[in-house]
Write a protein that holds these residues in place. Structure first.
Motif: not given
Lengths: 113, 112
Positions: B82-88
């Protein structure tokens, strides 16, 4: 699984030169987009394209950018007179229709020197 | 016009839960969620259309509160992947181009 293909993966150009970034969207998708991402920052909208014409463009688009869909499959972004601050990752994306997710290409890293 | 995401960064241990929020000042047609790993393209996770629906995708789910123009992404029992950058990405209701405006991103790090 269908992919959006972008070429080249990395382009180095001298300041003031023109570059063309290429994209092949997914074949049954109707909406096409270009975004750029300066390292570690947000994903910034450049232009949307639908029915063989620009449907919306950002404020910065007019000065330097143009898009074409020359042959019904390729989707190109031309950047005129590149500047150092144009160095970024450029992503092409496509979507089947409004209300569906985007599929992004793997991006072109543009470095202006 | 850019949606605001919170928090900016999250550090978790495997198995812990996280919530990422996205808030817009505009009336929205849809909210998208994407995950981006370093050096890679954003990957589509899910879309929520106006109507206040909640969607699930394995242990990742999201909700959209149309009245508040807010969306939340829920990650339960987090995994290293799940590691990472989340963008809406938000699509404004008055637009019909499908254009998304992305938030500034939330960096998620899951540790063993």
């Amino acid at each position: 699984e269908p992919e959006v293909t972008q070429t080249p993966s990395h382009q180095v150009t001298q300041m003031g030169q023109e570059v063309i970034l290429r994209c092949v969207p997914i074949s049954n998708h109707l909406y096409f987009y270009w975004y750029r991402q300066i390292l570690g920052q947000k994903v910034e909208f450049l232009v949307s394209f639908y029915n063989n014409e620009i449907s919306e463009k950002s404020e910065i688009f007019d000065d330097q950018f143009s898009v074409e869909r020359p042959d019904g499959s390729n989707f190109t972004l031309k950047i005129r007179s590149t500047k150092l601050e144009d160095s970024a990752m450029y992503f092409c994306a496509s979507s089947e229709k409004r209300g569906r997710g985007y599929t992004f290409g793997s991006g072109t890293r543009l470095t202006v020197v | 016009q850019q949606p605001v995401q919170s928090p900016q960064a999250v550090i978790l241990r495997e198995g812990e839960d996280a919530v990422i929020n996205c808030s817009s000042s505009k009336a929205l047609y849809s909210v998208h969620w994407y995950r981006q790993k370093h050096g890679e393209a954003p990957i589509f996770l899910m879309i929520l259309l106006k109507g206040g629906e909640q969607k699930g995708h394995d242990k990742i789910s999201a909700s959209f509160n149309e009245k508040k123009q807010q969306s939340s992404l829920y990650l339960t029992a987090s995994q290293l992947s799940y590691s990472g950058t989340y963008f809406c990405g938000t699509e404004i209701g008055s637009s019909n181009t499908g254009k998304l405006i992305f938030g500034q991103g939330t960096t998620l790090q899951v540790k063993p």
